[in-house]
Enzyme design. Structure first.
Site, short mmCIF file in Angstrom:
data_model
loop_
_atom_site.label_atom_id
_atom_site.label_comp_id
_atom_site.label_asym_id
_atom_site.label_seq_id
_atom_site.Cartn_x
_atom_site.Cartn_y
_atom_site.Cartn_z
N GLN A 35 22.38 45.64 55.34
CA GLN A 35 21.40 44.34 54.38
C GLN A 35 20.94 44.21 55.39
OE1 GLN A 35 23.09 41.96 51.67
NE2 GLN A 35 24.20 43.90 49.87
N ARG A 94 19.05 41.30 44.24
CA ARG A 94 19.21 42.43 44.35
C ARG A 94 18.85 43.24 43.46
NH1 ARG A 94 23.41 43.88 40.03
NH2 ARG A 94 22.49 44.03 38.87
N TYR A 139 29.20 50.19 50.00
CA TYR A 139 28.70 50.92 48.54
C TYR A 139 27.78 51.63 48.58
CZ TYR A 139 25.83 47.62 47.89
OH TYR A 139 24.55 45.97 48.41
N HIS A 165 34.51 46.79 43.52
CA HIS A 165 33.52 46.55 43.73
C HIS A 165 33.56 44.76 43.35
CE1 HIS A 165 29.36 44.49 43.68
NE2 HIS A 165 28.73 45.34 44.96
N ARG A 218 32.28 43.06 37.24
CA ARG A 218 31.78 43.83 36.10
C ARG A 218 31.20 45.53 36.66
NH1 ARG A 218 27.40 42.95 40.43
NH2 ARG A 218 27.77 41.65 41.29
N HIS A 275 34.31 41.67 45.00
CA HIS A 275 33.65 40.79 45.13
C HIS A 275 34.08 39.66 43.30
CE1 HIS A 275 30.31 43.14 46.86
NE2 HIS A 275 30.64 41.66 47.71
N GLU A 278 31.04 35.00 42.38
CA GLU A 278 29.72 34.47 42.95
C GLU A 278 28.70 33.98 42.35
OE1 GLU A 278 28.41 37.81 45.25
OE2 GLU A 278 26.88 36.57 46.71
N HIS A 318 34.04 35.75 48.52
CA HIS A 318 32.98 34.08 47.44
C HIS A 318 34.24 33.55 46.78
CE1 HIS A 318 29.88 36.69 48.43
NE2 HIS A 318 29.94 37.59 47.35
N ASP A 354 28.92 39.26 54.93
CA ASP A 354 28.13 39.62 53.70
C ASP A 354 26.93 40.29 54.17
OD1 ASP A 354 27.64 40.26 51.21
OD2 ASP A 354 27.76 38.41 50.61
ZN ZN Z 1 29.66 41.06 49.44
#
Ligand code: ZN
Length: 452
Positions: free
Chosen positions: A58, A79, A118, A205, A208, A230, A233, A267, A318
């Site tokens: 990222q 996202r 991921y 992850h 969800r 996670h 968040e 988070h 992150d």
């Molecule tokens: Zn993350």
């Protein structure tokens, strides 16, 4: 041997400290010594922090998502952009970006990283011939930079709460439990070729992206080591999970999994007071990512309640939109001050905020990465950082205020040296392979931008 004019060791501040390292671990810590000609001499030596949460790729989209479009931009619109970007990444891009990111982390004072990994497959979701191709790329970046890697392959099976199918943009992430277990085994074999301080954990992850049965299955197959997830968040995520599982995410996890000191809850932004207390008592580490949480508009962590109940925490970069250890720590405190309209919030009772933040994140980060580190003591990995107290931002401060100065007044330029498990990777403020790694990154970005 390392000689430091001052050092913060497990027994407190000391002067004229000599430290010897063998096999990556601290062998001796001796105060009141005289430097020898062959010593690496530094000014102030501290335990180096672990960066407990990173998605290295990222970094390459930093600055590309700060333009407002009609309507309200949110985590979820960010996202979508991240998914579009991910579609074009090749294994070579992923390795070059990770190497730059790991180098930047070390230059910012981090000795190790938890890479929450991921992106596993080809853009259409087909596995590479080597299921662990992209884990191997992360490991290669760790080998290149010398950072201490805790590799965290991610289980990502569903596109949303209630076992929704994966969306097209999530195809590269998807694994069933069986394929995830095979991928984890492959990642362990890959990381076994790295130095002994590097290791593999697992990362469901989020609630969800998995489901209760799958979570049980991957935890049963996991012998030992870090478990990262996670959690809570975004308010929408809390509502989605509450609608599906009849409990808020942290509440559900604490009731349904054996959450303990091996766990890191990333988070944990949206918790009730009760959830905050119970999470603190679980012994898990709160993986706080203040710059990213501010950038994504997540909200502030419930720091005072958490510290009051003895909760452990660490720091992660992150999204890597900006890699700066000092700015992470001050952003964490400032988020609390802005919410509470108060000063000096992140300490239980009285004391130095800088010391609470820095030493707390050093201990918690090391715990989260399953890494014997976070204090300067015999037997721990030699994860060390040296800072220059002659810098104008620090030169007026006694030892007891240096961490306050570092957290609130200094820039990353005060960092002179970093050792990752004894590997002296940053010297005179620069990574020893900086030129080569930066050139490879520029080349990868040229290639990537030509197809975006
Ligand atoms: Zn993350």
């Amino acid at each position: 041997m390392i000689f430091a004019k001052q050092a913060l060791t497990a027994t407190g501040w000391g002067k004229n400290i000599r430290i010897s390292v063998r096999g990556g671990r601290i062998l001796t810590v001796s105060p009141d010594q005289t430097p020898q000609a062959t010593d690496v001499q530094v000014d102030v030596l501290l335990p180096a922090l672990a960066n407990l949460h990173s998605h290295s790729f990222q970094r390459a989209m930093a600055g590309m998502t700060e333009h407002r479009k009609a309507g309200k931009d949110s985590f979820w619109t960010w996202r979508d952009m991240m998914y579009r970007f991910t579609k074009h990444l090749t294994p070579e891009h992923i390795e070059a970006i990770a190497a730059l990111v790991f180098m930047e982390m070390q230059e910012a004072g981090y000795a190790s990283v938890g890479e929450f990994h991921y992106v596993h497959h080809q853009p259409d979701g087909t596995a590479y011939d080597d299921l662990g191709e992209l884990s191997a790329r992360i490991a290669a970046a760790a080998a290149d930079t010398g950072i201490g890697l805790t590799h965290l392959p991610v289980l990502y099976t569903y596109g949303g709460a209630g076992q929704a199918p994966l969306q097209a943009g999530q195809a590269r992430f998807g694994n069933t439990v069986d394929r995830f277990n095979a991928l984890s085994a492959r990642a362990r074999a890959i990381v076994a070729t790295l130095p002994d301080d590097c290791q593999v954990g697992i990362a469901p992850h989020s609630l969800r992206a998995t489901c209760p049965d799958d979570l049980v299955a991957v935890l049963q197959a996991h012998d030992a080591g870090p478990v990262h997830i996670h959690i809570a968040e975004q308010p929408k995520e809390v509502a989605d999970i509450a609608g599906w599982l009849s409990a808020r995410p942290v509440e559900w996890l604490l009731q349904n999994a054996d959450v303990s000191t091996d766990w890191c809850l990333i988070h944990a932004t949206h918790m009730t007071s009760g959830e905050t207390q119970n999470m603190a008592k679980s012994g898990a580490v709160a993986g706080l990512c203040p710059i990213t949480e501010a950038n994504l508009g997540d909200g502030p962590f419930n720091g005072p309640t958490y510290l009051l109940h003895g909760g452990a925490f660490g720091i992660g970069s992150d999204s890597n939109v900006l890699i700066s250890l000092t700015e992470e720590l001050r952003t964490l405190e400032y988020s609390q001050r802005l919410r509470d309209m108060a000063r000096n919030v992140m300490v239980d009772g009285e004391g130095s905020i800088g010391e609470t933040l820095y030493c707390g994140a050093a201990r918690g980060g090391a715990q989260a990465l399953g890494r014997g580190a976070g204090v300067i003591a015999v037997g721990e990995w030699a994860d060390l950082v040296a800072i220059d107290s002659a810098d104008p931002a620090l030169c007026a401060l006694p030892a007891q205020q240096l961490l306050d100065g570092l957290c609130f007044a200094a820039r990353d330029r005060v960092i002179t040296d970093v050792w990752s498990a004894g590997r002296h990777c940053v010297q005179a403020g620069k990574h020893v392979k900086s030129d080569q790694i930066t050139a490879a990154y520029r080349s990868a970005m040229c290639s990537l931008m030509s197809v975006l």
